[in-house]
Design a protein around this motif. Structure first.
Motif, PDB file in Angstrom:
ATOM      1  N   GLN A  57       0.828  -1.210   0.000  1.00  0.00           N
ATOM      2  CA  GLN A  57       0.000   0.000   0.000  1.00  0.00           C
ATOM      3  C   GLN A  57       0.862   1.259   0.000  1.00  0.00           C
ATOM      4  O   GLN A  57       0.564   2.224  -0.702  1.00  0.00           O
ATOM      5  N   ILE A  58       1.950   1.254   0.774  1.00  0.00           N
ATOM      6  CA  ILE A  58       2.862   2.411   0.817  1.00  0.00           C
ATOM      7  C   ILE A  58       3.451   2.669  -0.562  1.00  0.00           C
ATOM      8  O   ILE A  58       3.453   3.803  -1.052  1.00  0.00           O
ATOM      9  N   GLN A  60       2.328   1.603  -3.508  1.00  0.00           N
ATOM     10  CA  GLN A  60       1.271   1.964  -4.462  1.00  0.00           C
ATOM     11  C   GLN A  60       0.893   3.440  -4.311  1.00  0.00           C
ATOM     12  O   GLN A  60       0.692   4.133  -5.311  1.00  0.00           O
ATOM     13  N   ASP A  61       0.819   3.926  -3.087  1.00  0.00           N
ATOM     14  CA  ASP A  61       0.526   5.344  -2.856  1.00  0.00           C
ATOM     15  C   ASP A  61       1.656   6.236  -3.367  1.00  0.00           C
ATOM     16  O   ASP A  61       1.406   7.313  -3.914  1.00  0.00           O
ATOM     17  N   ARG A  62       2.886   5.787  -3.201  1.00  0.00           N
ATOM     18  CA  ARG A  62       4.032   6.575  -3.667  1.00  0.00           C
ATOM     19  C   ARG A  62       4.100   6.649  -5.191  1.00  0.00           C
ATOM     20  O   ARG A  62       4.429   7.672  -5.761  1.00  0.00           O
ATOM     21  N   CYS A  64       1.539   6.063  -7.289  1.00  0.00           N
ATOM     22  CA  CYS A  64       0.266   6.562  -7.831  1.00  0.00           C
ATOM     23  C   CYS A  64      -0.215   5.771  -9.052  1.00  0.00           C
ATOM     24  O   CYS A  64      -0.652   6.349 -10.055  1.00  0.00           O
TER      25      CYS A  64
END
Length: 133
Positions: A57-58, A60-62, A64
């Motif tokens: 998740q970290i 994937q958020d980074r 985008c």
């Protein structure tokens, strides 16, 4: 679904379909967060699925964007997902693997090197696979 692919042979006269085995095992399976041993030899070592999920998740958020299955496997095992430099073709990833799988001649050489080191245990659960056909 899998009953035609695999069967579990209990004896020479008796077989159970995988579907029957799965049905019984899934009804009593503990949740993943409770831990599944890495191997029958390392019953005290478990895969931390929550950490893998958090790392994915970290990243994937980074980035985008959605991740491929290969990226999820690699990025899930990052040592520090929040601070790791992630540039395709440029960055070196610092990984914490759950298991090391080796095969054939390279596994034999690695085993000989390990035996000569004088250590009593490996740091990461290791398996050797030989598939001569």
């Amino acid at each position: 679904m899998y009953s035609s692919l695999l069967t579990l042979r209990l004896s020479t006269n008796t077989t159970l379909s995988t579907l029957q085995v799965l049905g019984k095992s899934l009804s009593t399976s503990p949740p993943l967060s409770s831990g599944i041993p890495l191997s029958r030899f390392d019953k005290d070592k478990f895969i931390d699925y929550e950490l893998l999920k958090t790392n994915i998740q970290i990243v994937q958020d980074r980035l985008c964007r959605p991740l491929t299955v290969s990226e999820k496997i690699l990025y899930g095992h990052l040592d520090n997902a929040a601070k790791q430099a992630i540039k395709r073709g440029q960055s070196y990833l610092h990984l914490r693997p759950d298991r090391v799988a080796m095969q054939d001649a390279t596994a034999q050489m690695s085993m000989l090197q390990f035996m000569s080191s004088g250590l009593s245990r490996v740091a990461v659960t290791t398996t050797i696979h030989c598939g001569h056909q």
